[in-house]
Design an enzyme around this catalytic site. Structure first.
Site, PDB file in Angstrom:
ATOM      1  CB  CYS A  37      -0.489   0.130   1.212  1.00 19.48           C
ATOM      2  SG  CYS A  37      -2.362  -1.302   0.600  1.00 19.48           S
ATOM      3  CG  HIS A  78     -11.122   9.261 -12.249  1.00 16.40           C
ATOM      4  ND1 HIS A  78     -13.186   9.575 -12.175  1.00 16.40           N
ATOM      5  CD2 HIS A  78     -10.985   8.892 -13.105  1.00 16.40           C
ATOM      6  CE1 HIS A  78     -13.450   8.660 -12.857  1.00 16.40           C
ATOM      7  NE2 HIS A  78     -12.018   7.440 -13.479  1.00 16.40           N
ATOM      8  CD  GLU A 130      -8.214   1.169   0.370  1.00 19.00           C
ATOM      9  OE1 GLU A 130      -8.486   1.767   0.701  1.00 19.00           O
ATOM     10  OE2 GLU A 130      -8.537  -0.720   0.759  1.00 19.00           O
TER      11      GLU A 130
END
Length: 152
Positions: A37, A78, A130
């Site tokens: 991550c 985005h 997520e």
């Protein structure tokens, strides 16, 4: 969009509104302990916002569904979350854009808007998925304790 069942939060209000929406965003967790991550990667986040209150506004809404989506989607969709320095910080672990911190940040953004409305509903839960197998729930515990007279 699939029908979802969410954990419920107890509150003393007459109305409860839930808004589902999704946004696509990238992030990284700037810590050596974050494993994979710590590299830039993206998700299609799925959010459910729970708002509660007793008084409707002049249009008969607790809050307009589209306003809730707009507050989050228009800002984060985005984008690279780490670049939103008003909300996240790569030096302070409590402000890294983890799922937990993003959920709390969404709550804070929604709560700030709701406090500016005439009918003053409150956000009582943010559910943030997520991945298909990982999600976080943020509940403003201090607010819920106050609302329930410390019985929470």
């Amino acid at each position: 969009m699939l029908q979802q069942i969410y954990p419920q939060v107890q509150h003393p209000f007459s109305y409860e509104l839930n808004k589902d929406f999704q946004f696509a965003a990238a992030h990284y967790v700037p810590s050596d302990k974050a494993g994979k991550c710590q590299r830039v990667h993206g998700h299609t986040y799925f959010a459910n916002i729970t708002v509660a209150g007793d008084k409707l506004d002049e249009t008969g809404f607790l809050v307009n569904f589209s306003t809730i989506k707009q507050i989050i989607h228009d800002r984060f969709d985005h984008t690279l979350l780490n670049e939103h320095e008003d909300y996240f910080n790569n030096e302070v672990p409590n402000l890294f854009p983890t799922t937990e911190v993003v959920a709390r940040t969404i709550y804070e953004m929604i709560a700030e808007y709701l406090a500016s409305t005439e009918n003053k509903p409150v956000c009582v839960q943010v559910f943030l998925r997520e991945t298909p197998t990982s999600y976080c729930i943020y509940r403003p515990v201090e607010l819920l304790r106050q609302l329930q007279g410390g019985r929470f």
